[in-house]
Motif scaffolding. Structure first.
Motif, PDB file in Angstrom:
ATOM      1  N   LYS A 157     -26.433  28.139  -6.193  1.00 16.61           N
ATOM      2  CA  LYS A 157     -27.849  28.352  -6.514  1.00 16.61           C
ATOM      3  C   LYS A 157     -28.053  27.759  -7.902  1.00 16.61           C
ATOM      4  CE  LYS A 157     -26.947  32.641  -5.881  1.00 16.61           C
ATOM      5  NZ  LYS A 157     -26.986  34.118  -5.886  1.00 16.61           N
ATOM      6  N   ILE A 158     -28.868  26.722  -7.980  1.00 13.38           N
ATOM      7  CA  ILE A 158     -29.026  25.973  -9.225  1.00 13.38           C
ATOM      8  C   ILE A 158     -30.473  26.042  -9.703  1.00 13.38           C
ATOM      9  CG2 ILE A 158     -28.820  23.708 -10.314  1.00 13.38           C
ATOM     10  CD1 ILE A 158     -26.566  23.084  -8.402  1.00 13.38           C
ATOM     11  N   GLY A 159     -30.658  26.261 -10.994  1.00  9.87           N
ATOM     12  CA  GLY A 159     -31.995  26.363 -11.564  1.00  9.87           C
ATOM     13  C   GLY A 159     -32.220  25.388 -12.704  1.00  9.87           C
ATOM     14  N   THR A 160     -33.487  25.089 -12.963  1.00  6.31           N
ATOM     15  CA  THR A 160     -33.890  24.267 -14.096  1.00  6.31           C
ATOM     16  C   THR A 160     -35.251  24.741 -14.561  1.00  6.31           C
ATOM     17  OG1 THR A 160     -34.045  21.989 -14.908  1.00  6.31           O
ATOM     18  CG2 THR A 160     -35.085  22.465 -12.776  1.00  6.31           C
ATOM     19  N   SER A 161     -35.768  24.140 -15.633  1.00  8.07           N
ATOM     20  CA  SER A 161     -37.062  24.593 -16.144  1.00  8.07           C
ATOM     21  C   SER A 161     -38.229  23.857 -15.499  1.00  8.07           C
ATOM     22  CB  SER A 161     -37.125  24.396 -17.667  1.00  8.07           C
ATOM     23  OG  SER A 161     -37.169  23.015 -17.983  1.00  8.07           O
ATOM     24  N   GLY A 162     -38.092  22.550 -15.332  1.00 10.45           N
ATOM     25  CA  GLY A 162     -39.208  21.772 -14.786  1.00 10.45           C
ATOM     26  C   GLY A 162     -40.360  21.623 -15.754  1.00 10.45           C
ATOM     27  N   THR A 163     -40.123  22.023 -17.015  1.00 10.54           N
ATOM     28  CA  THR A 163     -41.215  22.011 -17.993  1.00 10.54           C
ATOM     29  C   THR A 163     -40.887  21.197 -19.235  1.00 10.54           C
ATOM     30  OG1 THR A 163     -40.382  24.040 -19.035  1.00 10.54           O
ATOM     31  CG2 THR A 163     -42.005  24.286 -17.276  1.00 10.54           C
ATOM     32  N   TYR A 164     -39.718  20.558 -19.272  1.00 11.26           N
ATOM     33  CA  TYR A 164     -39.321  19.866 -20.496  1.00 11.26           C
ATOM     34  C   TYR A 164     -38.989  18.405 -20.206  1.00 11.26           C
ATOM     35  CZ  TYR A 164     -36.731  18.661 -24.730  1.00 11.26           C
ATOM     36  OH  TYR A 164     -36.275  18.041 -25.876  1.00 11.26           O
ATOM     37  N   ALA A 165     -39.994  17.551 -20.273  1.00 12.44           N
ATOM     38  CA  ALA A 165     -39.766  16.114 -20.149  1.00 12.44           C
ATOM     39  C   ALA A 165     -39.107  15.613 -21.437  1.00 12.44           C
ATOM     40  CB  ALA A 165     -41.093  15.403 -19.930  1.00 12.44           C
ATOM     41  N   PRO A 166     -38.189  14.668 -21.331  1.00 10.49           N
ATOM     42  CA  PRO A 166     -37.795  13.914 -20.146  1.00 10.49           C
ATOM     43  C   PRO A 166     -36.544  14.462 -19.441  1.00 10.49           C
ATOM     44  CG  PRO A 166     -36.883  12.857 -22.071  1.00 10.49           C
ATOM     45  CD  PRO A 166     -37.637  14.061 -22.562  1.00 10.49           C
ATOM     46  N   PHE A 167     -36.199  15.723 -19.688  1.00  8.92           N
ATOM     47  CA  PHE A 167     -34.974  16.263 -19.093  1.00  8.92           C
ATOM     48  C   PHE A 167     -35.200  16.834 -17.699  1.00  8.92           C
ATOM     49  CE2 PHE A 167     -33.678  15.732 -23.412  1.00  8.92           C
ATOM     50  CZ  PHE A 167     -32.342  15.401 -23.307  1.00  8.92           C
ATOM     51  N   GLY A 221     -26.625  36.919 -12.431  1.00  9.51           N
ATOM     52  CA  GLY A 221     -26.007  36.347 -11.239  1.00  9.51           C
ATOM     53  C   GLY A 221     -26.941  35.929 -10.134  1.00  9.51           C
ATOM     54  N   LYS A 222     -28.247  35.848 -10.403  1.00  8.99           N
ATOM     55  CA  LYS A 222     -29.176  35.377  -9.376  1.00  8.99           C
ATOM     56  C   LYS A 222     -29.143  33.857  -9.246  1.00  8.99           C
ATOM     57  CE  LYS A 222     -32.411  39.264  -9.569  1.00  8.99           C
ATOM     58  NZ  LYS A 222     -33.821  39.682  -9.795  1.00  8.99           N
ATOM     59  N   LEU A 223     -28.650  33.189 -10.285  1.00  7.04           N
ATOM     60  CA  LEU A 223     -28.381  31.762 -10.247  1.00  7.04           C
ATOM     61  C   LEU A 223     -26.910  31.553 -10.573  1.00  7.04           C
ATOM     62  CD1 LEU A 223     -31.396  30.142 -12.180  1.00  7.04           C
ATOM     63  CD2 LEU A 223     -30.970  30.017  -9.719  1.00  7.04           C
ATOM     64  N   ASP A 224     -26.340  30.474 -10.047  1.00  2.75           N
ATOM     65  CA  ASP A 224     -24.952  30.143 -10.348  1.00  2.75           C
ATOM     66  C   ASP A 224     -24.843  29.157 -11.504  1.00  2.75           C
ATOM     67  OD1 ASP A 224     -23.838  31.635  -8.128  1.00  2.75           O
ATOM     68  OD2 ASP A 224     -24.637  30.056  -6.825  1.00  2.75           O
ATOM     69  N   ILE A 225     -25.742  28.181 -11.514  1.00  2.19           N
ATOM     70  CA  ILE A 225     -25.677  27.095 -12.491  1.00  2.19           C
ATOM     71  C   ILE A 225     -27.094  26.756 -12.941  1.00  2.19           C
ATOM     72  CG2 ILE A 225     -25.123  24.642 -12.826  1.00  2.19           C
ATOM     73  CD1 ILE A 225     -22.919  24.982 -10.695  1.00  2.19           C
ATOM     74  N   SER A 226     -27.227  26.400 -14.206  1.00  6.40           N
ATOM     75  CA  SER A 226     -28.511  25.900 -14.691  1.00  6.40           C
ATOM     76  C   SER A 226     -28.282  24.657 -15.529  1.00  6.40           C
ATOM     77  CB  SER A 226     -29.237  26.952 -15.529  1.00  6.40           C
ATOM     78  OG  SER A 226     -30.446  26.411 -16.030  1.00  6.40           O
ATOM     79  N   ILE A 227     -29.100  23.656 -15.272  1.00  5.63           N
ATOM     80  CA  ILE A 227     -29.083  22.440 -16.084  1.00  5.63           C
ATOM     81  C   ILE A 227     -30.518  22.181 -16.501  1.00  5.63           C
ATOM     82  CG2 ILE A 227     -29.079  21.054 -13.950  1.00  5.63           C
ATOM     83  CD1 ILE A 227     -27.550  18.902 -15.630  1.00  5.63           C
ATOM     84  N   ALA A 228     -30.831  22.497 -17.766  1.00  8.46           N
ATOM     85  CA  ALA A 228     -32.224  22.501 -18.200  1.00  8.46           C
ATOM     86  C   ALA A 228     -32.347  22.315 -19.706  1.00  8.46           C
ATOM     87  CB  ALA A 228     -32.895  23.820 -17.788  1.00  8.46           C
ATOM     88  N   ALA A 229     -31.548  21.389 -20.266  1.00  5.11           N
ATOM     89  CA  ALA A 229     -31.570  21.180 -21.716  1.00  5.11           C
ATOM     90  C   ALA A 229     -31.384  22.511 -22.449  1.00  5.11           C
ATOM     91  CB  ALA A 229     -32.867  20.505 -22.147  1.00  5.11           C
ATOM     92  N   ILE A 230     -30.455  23.308 -21.955  1.00  3.93           N
ATOM     93  CA  ILE A 230     -30.184  24.621 -22.558  1.00  3.93           C
ATOM     94  C   ILE A 230     -29.140  24.473 -23.646  1.00  3.93           C
ATOM     95  CG2 ILE A 230     -29.326  26.952 -22.147  1.00  3.93           C
ATOM     96  CD1 ILE A 230     -30.324  26.777 -19.328  1.00  3.93           C
ATOM     97  N   CYS A 231     -29.428  25.010 -24.812  1.00  4.96           N
ATOM     98  CA  CYS A 231     -28.458  24.960 -25.906  1.00  4.96           C
ATOM     99  C   CYS A 231     -27.431  26.071 -25.759  1.00  4.96           C
ATOM    100  CB  CYS A 231     -29.149  25.084 -27.251  1.00  4.96           C
ATOM    101  SG  CYS A 231     -29.913  23.543 -27.775  1.00  4.96           S
ATOM    102  N   ALA A 232     -26.186  25.713 -26.003  1.00 11.12           N
ATOM    103  CA  ALA A 232     -25.090  26.676 -25.918  1.00 11.12           C
ATOM    104  C   ALA A 232     -24.998  27.442 -27.227  1.00 11.12           C
ATOM    105  CB  ALA A 232     -23.782  25.936 -25.642  1.00 11.12           C
TER     106      ALA A 232
END
Length: 283
Positions: free
Chosen positions: A51-61, A110-121
Motif C-alpha cells: 500500500k503506497i501513498g503520496t501527497s499529490g500536492t507538491y510539484a514537481p515531485f 500501518g495503514k500504508l506500507d510505503i510513502s514517496i512524497a518528498a518527505i524529509c527524514a
C-alpha cells in the motif's frame, strides 16, 4: 486495545508538529543505517504487494496532471523505476493521494506500507517509521516579486534583520528555518497552503518568501505572467533530505526491506537514472 489506541494518539501528536516538508530544520536525522543487502537485486520484492501513498500536492515531485486524474512527477517516476528493479506490486494498482498529515499518520499506524512524497527524514518522524537513504537534497530559496519587493533583498541574510514581511507555509522547512534563525514572528506571515503564500507575494502583500527550491523553480517556470524570481544562493540543502518512508509493519514483515530499498536507490544513482530524473523534472 487501549494501549494501541493510546499509541496511535501519541503518534498523531508527534507528526502534527511537522506535517509538511521537512519539519524542524534542527531535527534532520542522519542517513539510515541498515545491513547492506548482498542478494540479487533484480526482482528482490517480486512476491510483495504494498500500500503506497503520496501527497499529490507538491510539484514537481508528485502532483495531478492537467486532467486531474493522474499523479505525475519525479517521485512517481522514481517509484516506477524502483518497481522495474525490485518487482513489487502496488495494491489495487494505484498510489493513494492524501495530505501530508494523514500521509505520515497512515504510515505510523500501518495503514500504508510505503510513502514517496518528498518527505524529509527527521528524527521526529523516525519515531514512527523507517527511512531509506536520501535520494534528493532539495535546498531552500528566497523568492521576491520583481515589481514590488525592496531591491535591498538579495538573499537569505537580508531577511534575518526583521525589516521585511516574509510569507511561508505553516510548519514547513522554510517556516522553521526562519524561526530557528531568530527572525521575529512579527515579520513572518504564515499561510496554511503554499498557494496562498505565493499569491500573497504575487500581489505584493509581502516583501519576500522562502520555500523549497525545486517547488519554486517549477512554479515560476509554469506560471504564466508570474512576477516572481529566485534570488541569492540556495541554502540549507543538508536540512532538506528527501527519503522514502517505510512503515514499521512493512519492515517487520520483511526485515530486509529497508536494505533492499537502499540498494535500489544506490543503483539508480550509480547507473545515472536519478540524474536523468533530475534533468527531466528539476532543471
Amino acid at each position: 486495545m487501549l494501549t494501541k489506541k493510546l499509541f496511535s494518539i501519541l503518534l498523531v501528536s508527534i507528526f502534527t508538529v511537522s506535517l509538511v516538508g521537512c519539519g524542524n530544520t534542527n531535527d534532520v536525522k542522519k542517513e539510515t543505517t541498515s545491513t547492506p543487502y548482498t542478494g540479487t537485486l533484480k526482482g528482490a520484492l517480486k512476491d510483495y504487494t504494498y500500500k503506497i501513498g503520496t501527497s499529490g500536492t507538491y510539484a514537481p515531485f508528485s502532483y495531478f496532471d492537467s486532467n486531474g486524474k493522474n499523479i505525475v512527477g519525479f517521485d512517481m517516476d522514481l517509484l516506477h523505476e524502483l518497481q522495474n528493479v525490485l518487482g513489487f506490486k502496488i495494491q489495487t494498482g494505484n498510489v493513494q493521494s492524501m495530505d501530508y498529515g494523514p500521509l505520515t499518520t497512515s504510515l505510523a499506524v500501518g495503514k500504508l506500507d510505503i510513502s514517496i512524497a518528498a518527505i524529509c527524514a527527521t528524527d521526529t518522524r523516525k519515531k514512527g517509521m523507517d527511512f531509506t537513504d536520501t535520494y534528493y537534497n532539495a535546498g531552500l530559496s528566497v523568492i521576491v516579486n520583481k515589481k514590488t519587493s525592496p531591491k535591498e533583498i538579495i538573499g537569505i541574510d537580508s531577511l534575518k534583520s526583521g525589516k521585511y514581511k516574509i510569507a511561508v507555509q505553516k510548519g514547513d522547512a522554510s517556516h522553521l528555518f526562519l524561526t530557528g534563525a531568530n527572525v521575529p514572528a512579527s515579520s513572518i506571515q504564515v499561510h496554511d497552503s503554499i498557494t496562498t503564500a505565493l499569491q500573497s507575494l504575487e500581489q505584493g502583500k509581502v516583501d519576500a518568501m522562502v520555500y523549497d527550491a525545486p517547488g519554486t523553480k517549477f512554479y515560476i517556470k509554469n506560471k504564466k505572467d508570474s512576477n516572481l524570481k529566485m534570488i541569492g544562493d540556495q541554502f540549507a540543502k543538508e536540512q532538506t533530505p528527501y527519503a522514502i518512508a517505510i512503515s514499521f509493519d512493512a519492515s517487520k514483515k520483511n526485515p530486509k526491506l529497508l536494505s533492499i530499498m537502499n540498494a535500489a536507490v544506490k543503483k539508480l544513482k550509480d547507473d545515472g537514472t536519478m540524474a536523468k530524473l533530475e534533468k527531466k523534472w528539476l532543471k
